[in-house]
Design a protein around this motif. Structure first.
Motif, PDB file in Angstrom:
ATOM      1  N   ARG A  51       0.838  -1.203   0.000  1.00 13.09           N
ATOM      2  CA  ARG A  51       0.000   0.000   0.000  1.00 13.09           C
ATOM      3  C   ARG A  51       0.874   1.254   0.000  1.00 13.09           C
ATOM      4  N   LEU A  52       1.941   1.232   0.790  1.00 10.49           N
ATOM      5  CA  LEU A  52       2.863   2.363   0.820  1.00 10.49           C
ATOM      6  C   LEU A  52       3.421   2.643  -0.568  1.00 10.49           C
ATOM      7  N   ALA A  53       3.806   1.594  -1.283  1.00 16.82           N
ATOM      8  CA  ALA A  53       4.371   1.753  -2.622  1.00 16.82           C
ATOM      9  C   ALA A  53       3.379   2.421  -3.563  1.00 16.82           C
ATOM     10  N   LYS A  54       2.096   2.116  -3.399  1.00 20.67           N
ATOM     11  CA  LYS A  54       1.077   2.749  -4.246  1.00 20.67           C
ATOM     12  C   LYS A  54       0.974   4.245  -3.950  1.00 20.67           C
ATOM     13  N   TYR A  75      19.902   1.796   3.600  1.00 23.42           N
ATOM     14  CA  TYR A  75      19.218   0.519   3.439  1.00 23.42           C
ATOM     15  C   TYR A  75      17.713   0.704   3.221  1.00 23.42           C
ATOM     16  N   LYS A  76      17.134   1.713   3.796  1.00 24.10           N
ATOM     17  CA  LYS A  76      15.677   1.868   3.724  1.00 24.10           C
ATOM     18  C   LYS A  76      15.175   2.032   2.293  1.00 24.10           C
ATOM     19  N   GLY A  77      16.002   2.631   1.450  1.00 23.41           N
ATOM     20  CA  GLY A  77      15.575   2.875   0.078  1.00 23.41           C
ATOM     21  C   GLY A  77      15.500   1.614  -0.765  1.00 23.41           C
ATOM     22  N   ILE A  78      16.101   0.516  -0.288  1.00 21.62           N
ATOM     23  CA  ILE A  78      16.120  -0.719  -1.081  1.00 21.62           C
ATOM     24  C   ILE A  78      14.715  -1.299  -1.249  1.00 21.62           C
ATOM     25  N   PRO A  79      13.996  -1.607  -0.151  1.00 22.74           N
ATOM     26  CA  PRO A  79      12.632  -2.107  -0.354  1.00 22.74           C
ATOM     27  C   PRO A  79      11.692  -1.053  -0.937  1.00 22.74           C
ATOM     28  N   LEU A  80      11.941   0.216  -0.624  1.00 21.47           N
ATOM     29  CA  LEU A  80      11.062   1.272  -1.135  1.00 21.47           C
ATOM     30  C   LEU A  80      11.154   1.390  -2.652  1.00 21.47           C
ATOM     31  N   SER A  81      12.381   1.367  -3.178  1.00 24.86           N
ATOM     32  CA  SER A  81      12.544   1.480  -4.636  1.00 24.86           C
ATOM     33  C   SER A  81      12.003   0.249  -5.335  1.00 24.86           C
ATOM     34  N   THR A  82      12.206  -0.914  -4.726  1.00 26.36           N
ATOM     35  CA  THR A  82      11.726  -2.165  -5.319  1.00 26.36           C
ATOM     36  C   THR A  82      10.203  -2.186  -5.392  1.00 26.36           C
ATOM     37  N   ALA A  83       9.558  -1.931  -4.266  1.00 22.04           N
ATOM     38  CA  ALA A  83       8.100  -1.985  -4.216  1.00 22.04           C
ATOM     39  C   ALA A  83       7.460  -0.887  -5.072  1.00 22.04           C
ATOM     40  N   THR A  84       8.064   0.301  -5.079  1.00 24.82           N
ATOM     41  CA  THR A  84       7.494   1.400  -5.857  1.00 24.82           C
ATOM     42  C   THR A  84       7.629   1.148  -7.356  1.00 24.82           C
ATOM     43  N   ALA A  85       8.719   0.508  -7.771  1.00 22.81           N
ATOM     44  CA  ALA A  85       8.857   0.148  -9.182  1.00 22.81           C
ATOM     45  C   ALA A  85       7.728  -0.791  -9.607  1.00 22.81           C
ATOM     46  N   VAL A  86       7.385  -1.733  -8.727  1.00 22.92           N
ATOM     47  CA  VAL A  86       6.273  -2.648  -9.003  1.00 22.92           C
ATOM     48  C   VAL A  86       4.960  -1.871  -9.103  1.00 22.92           C
ATOM     49  N   ALA A  87       4.733  -0.969  -8.142  1.00 16.66           N
ATOM     50  CA  ALA A  87       3.490  -0.194  -8.130  1.00 16.66           C
ATOM     51  C   ALA A  87       3.375   0.710  -9.354  1.00 16.66           C
TER      52      ALA A  87
END
Length: 225
Positions: A51-54, A75-87
Motif C-alpha cells: 500500500r505504501l508503494a502505491k 538501506y531503507k531505500g532498497i525495499p522502497l525502490s523495489t516496491a514502488t517500481a512494481v506499483a
C-alpha cells in the motif's frame, strides 16, 4: 489537484492506522521533544509496504515529473525502490511501461559482479526514493553515485516532509532539510505528505483534536512555510 490532495490525506490516515504516525511526546534524533512521531520502518508487512508503494507511485505521478528509473539508497531505500517500481509498472498512467530500479550497497563487494550498485544500470532521469530527509546524507551519496554513472538525479521522493528547521533553538537554520537538499542539488523534493497534511487531519478529526495545539505550537516554533 483534488486527486493529489486525496492521496496526501489518505496517506496520513493510513500511517496513523498502521501505527507509523503517532501523537504524544517523543524525543527525536535532534534532541527535541516532538508532539508527533513518524517511523516508516513500521511499514513492515507485505500488505502495508504494498500500500505504501502505491502512495509513492501516485505522488510521483501527481508531480508530473519525467523519469526513467528509481534509485534506493541503502538501506531503507532498497525495499522502497523495489516496491514502488512494481506499483508504478502497474499504474494506469504508466500504460504498461516497465520501470527499472537500482540500489547501492553500504560495502563494496569484491567478488561476483563486484561494486556497490545492484539492479538496472543507472541511466537517464533517476528518482531517488527514501523515507524522510533529516541530514541529507543519503541524498548526497545518491546524487554522487548517480552523476558518477553519467545519469541525472531528477528528484527525491520521500514519504513525509516534516517541514522543520534544524539547529539549536537559538540558532535555527533558515531552511528545512528538504529545502536545503533542493537548493543544494537543484532538484525538486516530492513528498507523499507533509506536516501541513498532518495538521489538516488534526483540524478535521474530533478524536485527534486534543493533539492539535501541541503540534501547532511545535510547527510555529520550528516549522517553515
Amino acid at each position: 489537484m483534488a486527486d493529489s490532495t486525496q492521496n496526501r490525506s489518505d496517506f496520513v490516515r493510513f500511517s496513523l492506522e498502521q501505527g507509523v504516525l503517532r501523537f504524544g511526546q517523543f524525543k527525536v534524533k535532534s534532541g527535541r521533544l516532538s508532539p508527533y512521531f513518524f517511523n516508516a520502518g513500521l511499514f513492515n508487512t507485505g500488505l502495508s509496504i504494498g500500500r505504501l508503494a502505491k502512495f509513492y507511485a501516485q505522488a510521483l505521478i501527481d508531480s508530473g515529473l519525467k523519469f526513467d528509473m528509481l534509485f534506493g539508497p541503502a538501506y531503507k531505500g532498497i525495499p522502497l525502490s523495489t516496491a514502488t517500481a512494481v506499483a508504478l509498472t502497474g499504474h494506469p498512467a504508466m500504460a504498461g511501461q516497465d520501470v527499472p530500479f537500482a540500489f547501492n550497497r553500504k560495502e563494496v563487494k569484491d567478488h561476483g559482479e563486484g561494486g556497490v550498485l545492484v539492479g538496472a544500470p543507472l541511466q537517464g532521469r533517476v528518482i531517488i526514493i527514501d523515507d524522510v530527509i533529516t541530514a541529507g546524507t543519503s541524498v548526497r551519496e545518491s546524487v554522487n553515485i548517480i552523476r558518477q554513472s553519467g545519469a541525472e538525479p531528477a528528484a527525491v521522493l520521500i514519504a513525509l516532509d516534516r517541514m522543520e528547521r534544524a539547529g539549536a533553538d537559538d540558532a535555527l537554520s533558515p531552511h528545512s532539510a528538504v529545502q536545503d537538499v533542493s537548493n543544494t542539488y537543484g532538484i525538486p523534493v516530492v513528498s507523499i505528505a507533509s506536516l501541513g497534511d498532518i495538521m489538516g487531519l488534526l483540524d478535521h478529526d474530533p478524536e485527534l483534536a486534543e493533539h492539535r495545539a501541541a503540534v501547532a505550537a511545535y510547527r510555529s516554533r520550528y516549522g517553515v512555510s
